[in-house]
Design a protein around this motif. Structure first.
Motif, mmCIF file in Angstrom:
data_model
loop_
_atom_site.group_PDB
_atom_site.id
_atom_site.type_symbol
_atom_site.label_atom_id
_atom_site.label_comp_id
_atom_site.label_asym_id
_atom_site.label_seq_id
_atom_site.Cartn_x
_atom_site.Cartn_y
_atom_site.Cartn_z
ATOM 1 N N VAL A 1 -3.106 -3.723 7.194
ATOM 2 C CA VAL A 1 -2.616 -4.527 6.073
ATOM 3 C C VAL A 1 -3.146 -5.959 6.148
ATOM 4 C CG1 VAL A 1 -0.563 -5.555 5.022
ATOM 5 C CG2 VAL A 1 -0.572 -3.135 5.631
ATOM 6 N N LYS A 2 -2.996 -6.592 7.311
ATOM 7 C CA LYS A 2 -3.459 -7.975 7.435
ATOM 8 C C LYS A 2 -4.959 -8.075 7.222
ATOM 9 C CE LYS A 2 0.235 -9.413 10.572
ATOM 10 N NZ LYS A 2 0.581 -10.002 11.880
ATOM 11 N N GLU A 3 -5.690 -7.086 7.715
ATOM 12 C CA GLU A 3 -7.149 -7.134 7.642
ATOM 13 C C GLU A 3 -7.663 -7.080 6.201
ATOM 14 O OE1 GLU A 3 -5.966 -6.035 11.687
ATOM 15 O OE2 GLU A 3 -5.383 -5.307 9.691
ATOM 16 N N TRP A 4 -7.094 -6.177 5.384
ATOM 17 C CA TRP A 4 -7.627 -6.065 4.027
ATOM 18 C C TRP A 4 -7.264 -7.266 3.171
ATOM 19 C CZ3 TRP A 4 -5.367 -6.065 -0.750
ATOM 20 C CH2 TRP A 4 -4.008 -5.743 -0.868
ATOM 21 N N ILE A 5 -6.075 -7.829 3.396
ATOM 22 C CA ILE A 5 -5.687 -9.009 2.621
ATOM 23 C C ILE A 5 -6.549 -10.211 3.001
ATOM 24 C CG2 ILE A 5 -3.829 -10.657 2.180
ATOM 25 C CD1 ILE A 5 -1.872 -8.327 2.409
ATOM 26 N N SER B 1 5.880 -4.725 4.726
ATOM 27 C CA SER B 1 5.090 -3.839 5.597
ATOM 28 C C SER B 1 3.849 -4.526 6.146
ATOM 29 C CB SER B 1 4.686 -2.552 4.862
ATOM 30 O OG SER B 1 5.818 -1.850 4.413
ATOM 31 N N ALA B 2 3.940 -5.828 6.413
ATOM 32 C CA ALA B 2 2.790 -6.572 6.945
ATOM 33 C C ALA B 2 2.354 -6.074 8.317
ATOM 34 C CB ALA B 2 3.120 -8.065 7.020
ATOM 35 N N THR B 3 3.255 -5.429 9.044
ATOM 36 C CA THR B 3 2.906 -4.965 10.388
ATOM 37 C C THR B 3 2.220 -3.604 10.392
ATOM 38 O OG1 THR B 3 5.124 -3.983 10.649
ATOM 39 C CG2 THR B 3 4.807 -6.239 11.452
ATOM 40 N N MET B 4 2.103 -2.956 9.240
ATOM 41 C CA MET B 4 1.421 -1.667 9.180
ATOM 42 C C MET B 4 -0.063 -1.840 9.487
ATOM 43 S SD MET B 4 3.657 0.707 8.445
ATOM 44 C CE MET B 4 2.669 2.054 7.805
ATOM 45 N N PRO B 5 -0.678 -0.871 10.159
ATOM 46 C CA PRO B 5 -2.091 -0.987 10.523
ATOM 47 C C PRO B 5 -2.984 -1.249 9.312
ATOM 48 C CG PRO B 5 -1.096 0.893 11.645
ATOM 49 C CD PRO B 5 -0.075 0.385 10.668
ATOM 50 N N GLU C 1 -3.123 -16.561 6.724
ATOM 51 C CA GLU C 1 -2.220 -15.760 7.546
ATOM 52 C C GLU C 1 -1.547 -14.732 6.654
ATOM 53 O OE1 GLU C 1 1.020 -18.063 9.158
ATOM 54 O OE2 GLU C 1 1.991 -18.231 7.201
ATOM 55 N N VAL C 2 -1.170 -13.617 7.264
ATOM 56 C CA VAL C 2 -0.403 -12.578 6.562
ATOM 57 C C VAL C 2 0.803 -12.263 7.428
ATOM 58 C CG1 VAL C 2 -0.405 -10.260 5.592
ATOM 59 C CG2 VAL C 2 -2.506 -11.623 5.551
ATOM 60 N N VAL C 3 1.995 -12.493 6.887
ATOM 61 C CA VAL C 3 3.239 -12.297 7.630
ATOM 62 C C VAL C 3 4.173 -11.428 6.796
ATOM 63 C CG1 VAL C 3 3.024 -14.494 8.871
ATOM 64 C CG2 VAL C 3 4.234 -14.425 6.669
ATOM 65 N N GLY C 4 5.295 -11.032 7.377
ATOM 66 C CA GLY C 4 6.283 -10.265 6.638
ATOM 67 C C GLY C 4 6.913 -11.082 5.522
ATOM 68 N N ASP C 5 7.355 -10.410 4.463
ATOM 69 C CA ASP C 5 7.980 -11.149 3.365
ATOM 70 C C ASP C 5 9.286 -11.799 3.805
ATOM 71 O OD1 ASP C 5 9.282 -8.698 3.601
ATOM 72 O OD2 ASP C 5 9.319 -8.282 1.459
ATOM 73 N N GLU C 6 9.906 -11.270 4.878
ATOM 74 C CA GLU C 6 11.117 -11.902 5.385
ATOM 75 C C GLU C 6 10.819 -13.251 6.027
ATOM 76 O OE1 GLU C 6 9.500 -9.821 8.982
ATOM 77 O OE2 GLU C 6 9.615 -9.396 6.842
ATOM 78 N N ARG D 1 0.807 -1.219 0.000
ATOM 79 C CA ARG D 1 0.000 0.000 0.000
ATOM 80 C C ARG D 1 0.845 1.276 0.000
ATOM 81 N NH1 ARG D 1 -5.092 -0.526 4.172
ATOM 82 N NH2 ARG D 1 -6.546 -1.475 2.703
ATOM 83 N N LEU D 2 1.940 1.259 0.762
ATOM 84 C CA LEU D 2 2.764 2.448 0.842
ATOM 85 C C LEU D 2 3.404 2.797 -0.500
ATOM 86 C CD1 LEU D 2 4.584 1.947 4.264
ATOM 87 C CD2 LEU D 2 2.741 3.542 3.751
ATOM 88 N N ARG D 3 3.516 1.813 -1.362
ATOM 89 C CA ARG D 3 4.169 2.030 -2.656
ATOM 90 C C ARG D 3 3.174 2.423 -3.747
ATOM 91 N NH1 ARG D 3 9.204 0.609 -4.440
ATOM 92 N NH2 ARG D 3 9.468 0.448 -6.689
ATOM 93 N N VAL D 4 2.026 1.725 -3.793
ATOM 94 C CA VAL D 4 1.101 1.929 -4.912
ATOM 95 C C VAL D 4 -0.254 2.493 -4.491
ATOM 96 C CG1 VAL D 4 2.198 0.125 -6.279
ATOM 97 C CG2 VAL D 4 0.261 -0.467 -4.808
#
Length: 303
Positions: free
Chosen positions: A78-82, A72-76, A95-100, A35-38
């Motif tokens: 993000v997990k909810e919309w995905i 940026s999975a920890t951004m407010p 589940e939604v986790v960081g890409d790392e 989201r922060l990018r696009v």
């Protein structure tokens, strides 16, 4: 077990794989879902289009489980919309986790090891045999991400401007000006200092090429990038040893275009690690984050 879905949502592109056991039913790519990018609208549109593509390829109307690794999975929010999008595609568990996190499991499938990420951004994450995790870096393009593509582009321009003051030769400003379409140093500086500003990470391939051609300033930037990446791995290694009583050497893996495509960084990264920790195993091939997402989805399907 049934079909599962793995999503690798990096900073520039998103990959999806639908798998049933060992069989890949469908694979697709689309734009970023960061989201922060696009922006929120484009991110959601990209994800929905990608899921529609792979579900249509596979002829499926739903899956047992899905794991999404997203920058940026920890951004407010993000997990909810995905997860809301997953619900619309009849994903039973998700589940939604960081890409790392998916990259770490792409390398080690839940086992111990250290993963250095060096793409648009950088981050290092390690896992001990007891499951405990330690990390270093990943503090964003402005505040950290040493050794990343963004860092290389930004610091190449900074060092080239310093070289201009010192009347030292470098072609960096000429090449960057051509890429950015600027006609003077003043235009280049104004663009580079603008908000949100140009994509400094996109300069990394050109800086790598200049280094290959012997540009001293570009060489210095790539050498420092390699040193920073080595330092990051060694810091995580030290944390694992100190905080998790780790005596054994765990393997190191890597992912990202800086190590994958910049030969000078890759060679110095490997050489630096071998010099500082000769017994530490280092994987030659790049990790595929999507493999970790699929593996995590398969574990989730067993719950």
């Amino acid at each position: 077990m049934g079909a599962v879905l793995g999503i690798d949502g990096g900073g520039t592109r998103t990959r999806a794989s639908l798998v049933d056991g060992e069989q890949v039913l469908a694979f697709g790519e689309n734009g970023s879902i960061k989201r922060l990018r696009v922006g929120p609208e484009v991110a959601e549109a990209n994800l929905r289009a990608l899921l529609k593509d792979v579900f249509t390829q596979a002829g499926l109307a739903g899956v047992k489980a899905a794991s999404a690794g997203v920058a940026s999975a920890t951004m407010p929010g993000v997990k909810e919309w995905i997860r809301a999008v997953f619900d619309d595609f009849s994903v039973e568990r998700s589940e939604v986790v960081g890409d790392e996190v998916i990259a770490l499991d792409g390398a080690f499938k839940g086992g111990p090891g250290i993963l250095q990420i060096a793409g648009t951004g950088s981050n290092c994450i390690g896992r001990a045999p007891d499951g405990g995790r330690e990390s270093a870096g990943g503090w964003s393009s402005r505040l950290g991400d040493e050794g990343s593509g963004y860092w290389i582009g930004l610091h190449a321009v900074r060092r080239a401007l310093n070289a201009l003051d010192r009347e030292e030769p470098t072609r960096i400003l000429e090449v960057v000006g051509s890429i950015w379409g600027t006609r003077s140093i003043e235009e280049l500086v104004n663009l580079g200092d603008s908000t949100p500003g140009p994509d400094f990470a996109a300069l990394a391939p050109a800086i790598s090429q200049l280094a290959e051609e012997g540009d001293a300033v570009a060489l210095g930037v790539l050498r420092q990038a390699a040193v920073d990446l080595v330092d990051s791995v060694l810091l995580v290694r030290a944390k694992l040893r100190r905080k998790h009583n780790l005596a054994m050497e765990v393997p190191v893996a890597w992912i990202g275009s800086v190590v994958g495509k910049a030969r000078l960084v890759r060679e110095q990264f490997f050489a630096g690690l071998h010099a500082c920790a000769p017994e530490m195993p280092i994987r030659e091939a790049e990790v595929a984050g999507i493999d970790g997402a699929v593996w995590r989805a398969q574990q989730l399907a067993k719950v």
